[in-house]
Design an enzyme around this catalytic site. Structure first.
Site, PDB file in Angstrom:
ATOM      1  N   TYR A 230      33.417  86.425  24.320  1.00 59.40           N
ATOM      2  CA  TYR A 230      33.144  85.862  25.655  1.00 59.40           C
ATOM      3  C   TYR A 230      31.889  84.993  25.601  1.00 59.40           C
ATOM      4  CZ  TYR A 230      32.631  85.456  30.689  1.00 59.40           C
ATOM      5  OH  TYR A 230      32.522  84.950  31.964  1.00 59.40           O
TER       6      TYR A 230
ATOM      7  N   SER B 114      38.724  83.015  30.416  1.00 60.61           N
ATOM      8  CA  SER B 114      37.782  82.394  31.338  1.00 60.61           C
ATOM      9  C   SER B 114      36.722  81.637  30.532  1.00 60.61           C
ATOM     10  CB  SER B 114      37.177  83.455  32.257  1.00 60.61           C
ATOM     11  OG  SER B 114      36.532  82.878  33.355  1.00 60.61           O
TER      12      SER B 114
ATOM     13  N   ASP C  20      45.634  80.618  40.131  1.00 59.65           N
ATOM     14  CA  ASP C  20      44.239  80.918  39.815  1.00 59.65           C
ATOM     15  C   ASP C  20      43.326  80.010  40.642  1.00 59.65           C
ATOM     16  OD1 ASP C  20      41.773  81.471  38.720  1.00 59.65           O
ATOM     17  OD2 ASP C  20      42.418  81.297  36.643  1.00 59.65           O
TER      18      ASP C  20
ATOM     19  N   HIS D   8      43.345  84.808  38.549  1.00 60.52           N
ATOM     20  CA  HIS D   8      42.444  84.802  37.396  1.00 60.52           C
ATOM     21  C   HIS D   8      42.528  86.102  36.597  1.00 60.52           C
ATOM     22  CE1 HIS D   8      39.285  82.832  35.187  1.00 60.52           C
ATOM     23  NE2 HIS D   8      38.481  83.872  35.297  1.00 60.52           N
TER      24      HIS D   8
END
Length: 726
Positions: free
Chosen positions: A499, A579, A662, A698
């Protein structure tokens, strides 16, 4: 942990070197359509994707954006909707050929089929908690009157929609436990609708509130007559899911009245970018409004004395300089968790009765990173991250260490909520090979006991979890968790996940889908990249803005380490991220396509020059920078996944995933990236596909069935190109 000037200079040099050339002069539309219609890689014929000659001059760079029309909302644009349908048809046809697809789906279904509980909240002698019997699309809210009593169903969202995509989101009981305010999330959207329920009868009240988003939960008044909440103005027609979110304000809603009559409590119309989040102090005297201007933990804190009708708001913490997170108060002594002078956080207290309160340190900064604080049973319970693993400590209100809470092993603990006079609290513990167990903790006795333990279709002891440290490009030591089944030796197909942003820590947690990968003979690795919060502010700062390249370097170094140490082979490494992690995957695939056999960026931020123009994107400038500022633009343009796809380079197999609904990272990011990748010339024979889910948003509120189906598709794809099928 900040990058040196030398590295920053190298990064800017890289930005110049990777600047895409100006687009060619616009050919005839018919020629464009003919070229798009024949786009092929291997045996896959991609759908026609219309290109336009659209160029934005920015700081002397001609920025091409031929697929901007794919930013249009799929709900309102028939051409985008047709494109989505055509792409899904091609992707589904390919996925149907993968032998592991049904294998993964069947095993993931078995692994998901276990009883799961949420952490209880105690109010008015009632215990409220969520439970999923295993394969329910949405968890059900229960209430029980004794800690060990029988629960009864309070809210079951599984009948709210035919596809299971309408979810119970946030919920808050009143102080006496008689009423419950809860939020409804439909189709994965960030927008919430709030309703109120009578706990004893299950009857719905007439109250209904709209336009809540991003922590816009409710804070009940102590007498239960109503609650405080924050919301945005109603969007303009047709802009509900794309317009920027501004002018969030705090209101008071009196039960039994329409929302239009709600009283405005706190707003900053001169600063529409500010966000405001209310909290009621436990004694009911203070409304604490925490204000932010982005994703950074930099807050202003404002107090409103509710005992004085018409009292003016008093800003206690000014300047959006540091993190000041309200923990609780005893009378006028307020406790905060802060990084003011403490990059890894500390606890301070201040007397708000003073005209100019001065913070005094209660719990000093530690070598570990302070991750959370709560006030329970006359104690301060603190949660620390020690090399991305949880350690929990109990302190007196003066800061003296009383004890550490013994945890079951390497993993993540969360919870510890409640009130200051509670002698019990609850927490959850999870790890890569251990599903979440809920524990009850006796604060006075210092004893933890299992409150809800899952029964699962595997033996946790069949798997090993280890932590390694590797050197990134600049020598920084980065931790990484590695999970495998006992007996699995490398080289093996390996899934590397990351991430690296927004001060978010990547911690050990159980995932039925990842366990299915490991059971099949694969290895799962989680890298704790810079940009996260594992080591406090310095770790975050070292991976954002002009230092963002460090995150990509950390991830690339993780892949190189896994190969060098024999965990995985030359064509066995797959990467995933969602993301901001989707951005990560897209960026490193462009920078090091030779390192990976397969990649799956999920709901990623792929156009780094236009992210700030939609919904929540304006908040992300804290981590990414401002596309309209030259220095930031050049850094963003250097790694933007959409803008750095290069013809003439062999790319790995790529499966992009997103959702048509989303409204956090709008799907146009993934649409444009996939279209550009499919259109690139001479990038090898591997497939470059996009899987577009319907009514999934999302990720929050996604039904269990959709989670399993998507994971089975992605893992079968990654397994096919890393040799997991063999």
């Amino acid at each position: 942990m900040r990058s040196s000037p030398t590295l920053a200079a190298l990064f800017m040099t890289s930005a110049c070197m990777t600047t895409p050339p100006p687009p060619p002069a616009p050919p005839e539309l018919a020629a464009l359509e003919a070229a798009a219609a024949t786009q092929k890689e291997g045996s896959i014929a991609y759908p026609l994707t219309r290109r336009t000659y659209l160029v934005d001059p920015q700081f002397g760079v001609q920025v091409a954006d031929p697929y901007r029309w794919l930013e249009n909302d799929v709900r309102n644009d028939p051409e985008v909707r047709s494109w989505v349908t055509a792409q899904n048809e091609v992707t589904d046809k390919f996925l149907e050929t993968l032998p592991l697809r049904e294998t993964f789906k069947a095993r993931m279904t078995q692994l998901y089929d276990y009883e799961r509980f949420g952490i209880p909240r105690k109010k008015g002698g009632h215990y409220f908690y969520t439970r999923n019997d295993g394969l329910q699309n949405q968890s059900v809210l229960y209430v029980r009157d004794k800690v060990d009593g029988e629960g009864r169903v309070l809210i079951d969202p599984n009948g709210w929609s035919a596809d299971g995509a309408t979810a119970l989101a946030e919920w808050t009981p009143s102080d006496n436990g008689k009423l419950l305010a809860y939020a409804i999330q439909d189709g994965g959207t960030d927008w919430r609708i709030v309703r109120v329920l009578d706990v004893a009868t299950g009857k719905l009240l007439e109250d209904e509130l709209k336009w809540l988003k991003f922590g816009g939960g409710v804070e009940w008044a102590k007498d239960g007559s109503g609650f405080y909440y924050s919301r945005f103005p109603e969007p303009e027609a047709g802009q509900t899911f794309q317009s920027l979110n501004k002018n969030q304000s705090v209101y008071y809603h009196k039960l039994g009245t329409p929302q239009v009559e709600d009283r405005l409590v706190y707003a900053t119309p001169d600063h529409p970018d500010y966000g405001h989040y209310p909290t009621i102090s436990e004694d009911g005297r203070w409304l604490v409004v925490t204000s932010s201007i982005g994703t950074d933990d930099r807050y202003e804190v404002t107090l409103i004395d509710l005992r004085k009708p018409g009292a003016k708001p008093r800003t206690l913490i000014k300047g959006f300089t540091n993190n000041y997170s309200y923990v609780g108060n005893k009378d006028t002594t307020f406790y905060f968790q802060t990084n003011d002078g403490a990059p890894r956080m500390k606890v301070v207290a201040m007397d708000v009765a003073q005209p100019n309160p001065v913070a005094r340190t209660v719990i000093a900064e530690d070598t570990a990173t302070l991750d959370g604080v709560s006030m329970i049973g006359g104690r301060l319970v603190t949660s620390y991250l020690v090399d991305a693993k949880t350690e929990v400590r109990v302190h007196g209100l003066g800061g003296k260490l009383v004890r550490k809470i013994e945890l079951p092993g390497i993993g993540t603990a969360s919870g510890f909520g409640g009130e200051q006079d509670d002698e019990e609290t609850f927490f959850a513990f999870t790890s890569f090979n251990r599903p979440t167990t809920i524990y009850r903790y006796d604060v006075g006795a210092g004893q933890a006991s299992a409150w809800a333990s899952p029964k699962v279709a595997f033996n946790p002891d069949d798997f090993t979890v280890e932590q390694r440290f590797y050197a990134s490009k600049d020598g920084t030591k980065v931790p990484m968790f590695i999970v495998r089944k006992k007996g699995t030796s490398g080289p093996a197909p390996t899934m590397l996940h990351g991430y690296g942003g927004f001060n978010v820590s990547s911690l050990p947690a159980f995932s039925p889908t990842r366990l299915a990968w490991v059971e099949q003979g694969g290895i799962f690795a989680l890298a704790n990249l810079r940009g996260g919060g594992e080591y406090g502010k310095a770790w975050h700062d070292a991976g954002r803005l002009q230092n963002k390249q460090n995150v990509f370097d950390d991830f690339i170094a993780a892949g190189e380490y896994l190969k060098a140490q024999g965990f995985t082979g030359p064509k066995q490494l797959a990467i995933t991220g969602g993301s901001n992690g989707g951005l990560l995957v897209g960026a490193v695939v462009n920078q090091r396509p030779d390192l990976f056999a397969a990649a799956s960026p999920a709901v990623g931020v792929m156009d780094m020059l236009r992210f700030d123009r939609f919904t929540a994107g304006r908040y992300w400038v804290d981590d990414y920078g401002y596309p309209n500022k030259e220095a930031d633009f050049r850094a963003l343009y250097a790694y933007s996944p959409y803008h750095n796809i290069r013809g003439g380079t062999e790319y790995p197999a790529v499966l992009v995933t997103t959702a048509d609904t989303d409204d956090r990272v709008v799907p146009g990011h993934s649409f444009k990236y996939a279209a550009a990748l499919q259109a690139a010339e001479d990038v090898g024979g591997q497939p470059h596909l996009i899987r577009i889910e319907t009514r999934a948003g999302h990720g929050s509120g996604k039904p269990t069935s959709k989670i399993i189906e998507e994971a089975a598709d992605v893992y079968a794809f990654l397994g096919h190109f890393t040799g997991l099928e063999k």
